[in-house]
Design a protein around this motif. Sequence first.
Motif, PDB file in Angstrom:
ATOM      1  N   CYS A 193      36.656  42.286  37.037  1.00  0.00           N
ATOM      2  CA  CYS A 193      35.662  43.208  37.604  1.00  0.00           C
ATOM      3  C   CYS A 193      36.276  44.483  38.164  1.00  0.00           C
ATOM      4  O   CYS A 193      37.454  44.536  38.495  1.00  0.00           O
ATOM      5  CB  CYS A 193      34.833  42.499  38.666  1.00  0.00           C
ATOM      6  SG  CYS A 193      35.639  42.336  40.228  1.00  0.00           S
TER       7      CYS A 193
ATOM      8  N   LEU B 169      34.957  47.035  41.201  1.00  0.00           N
ATOM      9  CA  LEU B 169      33.924  47.285  42.202  1.00  0.00           C
ATOM     10  C   LEU B 169      34.031  48.729  42.677  1.00  0.00           C
ATOM     11  O   LEU B 169      35.144  49.247  42.830  1.00  0.00           O
ATOM     12  CB  LEU B 169      34.095  46.330  43.396  1.00  0.00           C
ATOM     13  CG  LEU B 169      33.846  44.852  43.110  1.00  0.00           C
ATOM     14  CD1 LEU B 169      34.201  44.004  44.325  1.00  0.00           C
ATOM     15  CD2 LEU B 169      32.393  44.618  42.747  1.00  0.00           C
TER      16      LEU B 169
ATOM     17  N   ASP C 139      33.498  50.066  45.530  1.00  0.00           N
ATOM     18  CA  ASP C 139      33.995  50.313  46.890  1.00  0.00           C
ATOM     19  C   ASP C 139      35.050  49.309  47.337  1.00  0.00           C
ATOM     20  O   ASP C 139      35.241  49.112  48.529  1.00  0.00           O
ATOM     21  CB  ASP C 139      32.814  50.291  47.871  1.00  0.00           C
ATOM     22  CG  ASP C 139      32.125  48.929  47.894  1.00  0.00           C
ATOM     23  OD1 ASP C 139      32.444  48.083  47.034  1.00  0.00           O
ATOM     24  OD2 ASP C 139      31.277  48.710  48.776  1.00  0.00           O
ATOM     25  N   SER C 140      35.703  48.669  46.401  1.00  0.00           N
ATOM     26  CA  SER C 140      36.621  47.620  46.830  1.00  0.00           C
ATOM     27  C   SER C 140      37.771  47.433  45.858  1.00  0.00           C
ATOM     28  O   SER C 140      37.575  47.372  44.644  1.00  0.00           O
ATOM     29  CB  SER C 140      35.818  46.314  46.942  1.00  0.00           C
ATOM     30  OG  SER C 140      36.662  45.223  47.124  1.00  0.00           O
ATOM     31  N   PHE C 141      38.983  47.344  46.426  1.00  0.00           N
ATOM     32  CA  PHE C 141      40.158  47.042  45.603  1.00  0.00           C
ATOM     33  C   PHE C 141      41.257  46.536  46.536  1.00  0.00           C
ATOM     34  O   PHE C 141      41.036  46.393  47.733  1.00  0.00           O
ATOM     35  CB  PHE C 141      40.604  48.302  44.846  1.00  0.00           C
ATOM     36  CG  PHE C 141      41.555  48.019  43.705  1.00  0.00           C
ATOM     37  CD1 PHE C 141      41.245  47.081  42.738  1.00  0.00           C
ATOM     38  CD2 PHE C 141      42.774  48.674  43.613  1.00  0.00           C
ATOM     39  CE1 PHE C 141      42.119  46.811  41.692  1.00  0.00           C
ATOM     40  CE2 PHE C 141      43.653  48.415  42.572  1.00  0.00           C
ATOM     41  CZ  PHE C 141      43.321  47.478  41.612  1.00  0.00           C
ATOM     42  N   PHE C 142      42.427  46.299  45.990  1.00  0.00           N
ATOM     43  CA  PHE C 142      43.552  45.835  46.799  1.00  0.00           C
ATOM     44  C   PHE C 142      43.946  46.941  47.803  1.00  0.00           C
ATOM     45  O   PHE C 142      43.671  48.115  47.548  1.00  0.00           O
ATOM     46  CB  PHE C 142      44.739  45.490  45.896  1.00  0.00           C
ATOM     47  CG  PHE C 142      44.558  44.178  45.181  1.00  0.00           C
ATOM     48  CD1 PHE C 142      44.909  42.990  45.792  1.00  0.00           C
ATOM     49  CD2 PHE C 142      43.997  44.123  43.916  1.00  0.00           C
ATOM     50  CE1 PHE C 142      44.721  41.773  45.144  1.00  0.00           C
ATOM     51  CE2 PHE C 142      43.809  42.913  43.264  1.00  0.00           C
ATOM     52  CZ  PHE C 142      44.167  41.739  43.887  1.00  0.00           C
ATOM     53  N   PRO C 143      44.621  46.556  48.898  1.00  0.00           N
ATOM     54  CA  PRO C 143      45.010  47.570  49.890  1.00  0.00           C
ATOM     55  C   PRO C 143      45.802  48.714  49.249  1.00  0.00           C
ATOM     56  O   PRO C 143      46.738  48.460  48.482  1.00  0.00           O
ATOM     57  CB  PRO C 143      45.890  46.770  50.867  1.00  0.00           C
ATOM     58  CG  PRO C 143      45.418  45.367  50.750  1.00  0.00           C
ATOM     59  CD  PRO C 143      45.013  45.192  49.319  1.00  0.00           C
ATOM     60  N   ASP C 144      45.389  49.943  49.562  1.00  0.00           N
ATOM     61  CA  ASP C 144      46.010  51.088  48.873  1.00  0.00           C
ATOM     62  C   ASP C 144      47.431  51.379  49.354  1.00  0.00           C
ATOM     63  O   ASP C 144      48.103  52.253  48.821  1.00  0.00           O
ATOM     64  CB  ASP C 144      45.116  52.334  48.966  1.00  0.00           C
ATOM     65  CG  ASP C 144      44.862  52.749  50.392  1.00  0.00           C
ATOM     66  OD1 ASP C 144      45.467  52.148  51.307  1.00  0.00           O
ATOM     67  OD2 ASP C 144      44.056  53.677  50.606  1.00  0.00           O
ATOM     68  N   ILE C 145      47.876  50.629  50.338  1.00  0.00           N
ATOM     69  CA  ILE C 145      49.250  50.793  50.833  1.00  0.00           C
ATOM     70  C   ILE C 145      50.249  50.080  49.900  1.00  0.00           C
ATOM     71  O   ILE C 145      51.447  50.318  49.949  1.00  0.00           O
ATOM     72  CB  ILE C 145      49.340  50.256  52.283  1.00  0.00           C
ATOM     73  CG1 ILE C 145      50.622  50.699  52.956  1.00  0.00           C
ATOM     74  CG2 ILE C 145      49.217  48.750  52.335  1.00  0.00           C
ATOM     75  CD1 ILE C 145      50.675  50.399  54.433  1.00  0.00           C
ATOM     76  N   LEU C 146      49.716  49.232  49.029  1.00  0.00           N
ATOM     77  CA  LEU C 146      50.578  48.469  48.118  1.00  0.00           C
ATOM     78  C   LEU C 146      51.041  49.328  46.945  1.00  0.00           C
ATOM     79  O   LEU C 146      50.309  50.205  46.475  1.00  0.00           O
ATOM     80  CB  LEU C 146      49.830  47.255  47.558  1.00  0.00           C
ATOM     81  CG  LEU C 146      49.487  46.145  48.542  1.00  0.00           C
ATOM     82  CD1 LEU C 146      48.575  45.120  47.880  1.00  0.00           C
ATOM     83  CD2 LEU C 146      50.746  45.462  49.054  1.00  0.00           C
TER      84      LEU C 146
ATOM     85  N   ARG D 284      42.390  50.254  38.223  1.00  0.00           N
ATOM     86  CA  ARG D 284      41.328  49.271  38.494  1.00  0.00           C
ATOM     87  C   ARG D 284      40.875  48.607  37.190  1.00  0.00           C
ATOM     88  O   ARG D 284      40.684  47.401  37.140  1.00  0.00           O
ATOM     89  CB  ARG D 284      40.123  49.954  39.139  1.00  0.00           C
ATOM     90  CG  ARG D 284      40.340  50.293  40.594  1.00  0.00           C
ATOM     91  CD  ARG D 284      39.235  51.201  41.092  1.00  0.00           C
ATOM     92  NE  ARG D 284      39.428  51.517  42.492  1.00  0.00           N
ATOM     93  CZ  ARG D 284      38.512  51.350  43.438  1.00  0.00           C
ATOM     94  NH1 ARG D 284      37.330  50.887  43.120  1.00  0.00           N
ATOM     95  NH2 ARG D 284      38.755  51.644  44.686  1.00  0.00           N
TER      96      ARG D 284
ATOM     97  N   THR E 194      43.632  46.364  35.824  1.00  0.00           N
ATOM     98  CA  THR E 194      43.640  45.113  36.604  1.00  0.00           C
ATOM     99  C   THR E 194      42.560  44.163  36.088  1.00  0.00           C
ATOM    100  O   THR E 194      42.800  42.974  35.898  1.00  0.00           O
ATOM    101  CB  THR E 194      43.417  45.426  38.108  1.00  0.00           C
ATOM    102  OG1 THR E 194      44.472  46.276  38.542  1.00  0.00           O
ATOM    103  CG2 THR E 194      43.415  44.165  38.951  1.00  0.00           C
ATOM    104  N   ALA E 195      41.378  44.702  35.860  1.00  0.00           N
ATOM    105  CA  ALA E 195      40.267  43.860  35.381  1.00  0.00           C
ATOM    106  C   ALA E 195      40.546  43.302  33.986  1.00  0.00           C
ATOM    107  O   ALA E 195      40.099  42.200  33.663  1.00  0.00           O
ATOM    108  CB  ALA E 195      38.975  44.677  35.369  1.00  0.00           C
TER     109      ALA E 195
END
Lengths: 222, 283
Positions: free
Chosen positions: B76, B78, B80-87, B135, B138-139
């Motif tokens: 998927c 989304l 408004d949502s993903f892994f922390p952008d600090i990574l 993103r 990743t999906a």
Amino acid sequence: MKGLFIKDLKLVFKNKFLLVLMVLFSLVGFVGMDENFMIGYFTLFFTGLAISTSGYDERNNTIAYLLTTPVSRRDYVIEKYIFTTCFGFIGYALSVAISFIGCHFIQGKPYDVTALSLGLFIFLIPALMIPINIKFGTTKGRLITLAISGIIAFIIGALVPPLLMISSVTEFTFDEEMAITEYVVEVGLKTYLIAGGVLLAILGAYFISFFISLNIIKKKNY
Amino acid sequence: MLEVKNVVKKYKNFTLNVSMELKPGMITGLVGANGAGKSTTFKIMLGLVNPDGGEVLINGMSVKAYKNSGKEDIGCVLADSFFPDILKIKELKSILKASYKSFDEEYFVKKCEEYEIPMDKKISELSGGMKAKIRVITALSHDSKILILDEPTSGLDVVSREEILAELRDYMEKDEERSIVISSHISSDIEKICDDIYVINNGEIVIHDDTDTLLFEYAALKISDENYESLDKQYVIAVRKESYGYECLTDKKDYYLENFPDMVIEKMNLDELMLILYKGEKL
């Protein structure tokens, strides 16, 4: 759940400045820091670092994405408790080791074993904060935790002095005083009993806290 | 494959009430204005929002009962949502590797190289286009059967959008049982890639049809005030008042072409169709 642990570990090690600060504190701990402060501070610091991962999850609404990966809501909660407790315990174990070495081999003074029990109280913080963070988010959560801590401090502050007054006017017989003294000496000698009691209280708090968190996350919309 | 059955979600000033079906081998589009209910529908599909009524079935199983192993089948994006952008990207890769049994590391690295996404950069340091691509990568980087994509091309230039659409076409070509449900504000993307389209307005599905039918059978009838009253409205879906008279949306263009040869009948794209639906009145 392995992915969650890796994510949180990587997030924790992003705070490199704080980790360097920790090393410096350790060095100070060897030469002259009070063991009570040392254990309390280290445990709190490590617990705080672990709890801070929730803030990162929240900032990018990461929880929603994580729940689309092979992770259930229950897994997320379990991981937070395990990760925070383990990380806090690393801080606790490190500080005990450093302060013990510092006391025995550098400062040459007896080790205050009551510090071991007092440090354990820090582990109550995740039990309080994790459900609050899940329910309200970390920003509001911090304020609510502060408010609850304030209320607890107020209650203790309001109740303890009157209780002390009552106890000071109570007249004990000689036998009663002897019995109390013997009890205090016995307990004092067996610090591990206090530690065991604290540990049991913490386990109870975790048990209740976990089920509250689970209940909150199951109903929450992301 | 994925069925949204009479799902209802009530908020203070908004009620979502949708039914949708995603069939194997098909790309389904969900279009609508901001706040129409697209993201909520996607989140309900993914079990992130608990509906007040109805259910979502994935391969016949309720999404509530969907186990972790079943989530391997879903990829998927989304909005408004993903892994922390600090990574960093390489850190994201190791998290994905630990999360999905079917994670295809080789594909992930290859695609990052192809789109020049540096493995040593943090997500927050990537450009808008790169963020959107990571993103989607990743999906796509595990063996999923269904892709649920909320605004995967949002904010991208035409070249980046085309690259992402090409990735989605490649994904579909690899297995005819796969399917995608996608939302986008850019209706041309939806027209290009989707086999069927749902139009959502104020939390309700107002139109569902094949893309070809929507583009070739739907049309705008432009008529004056005088002729409007006498118009045969049996195939009129919505009406919008205009300065010259009325603009009517129909799904039977040929009927009006045959029976009303003098009427102005115009073909329309998805944007024009949605404008009549949103600004006009549904009949």
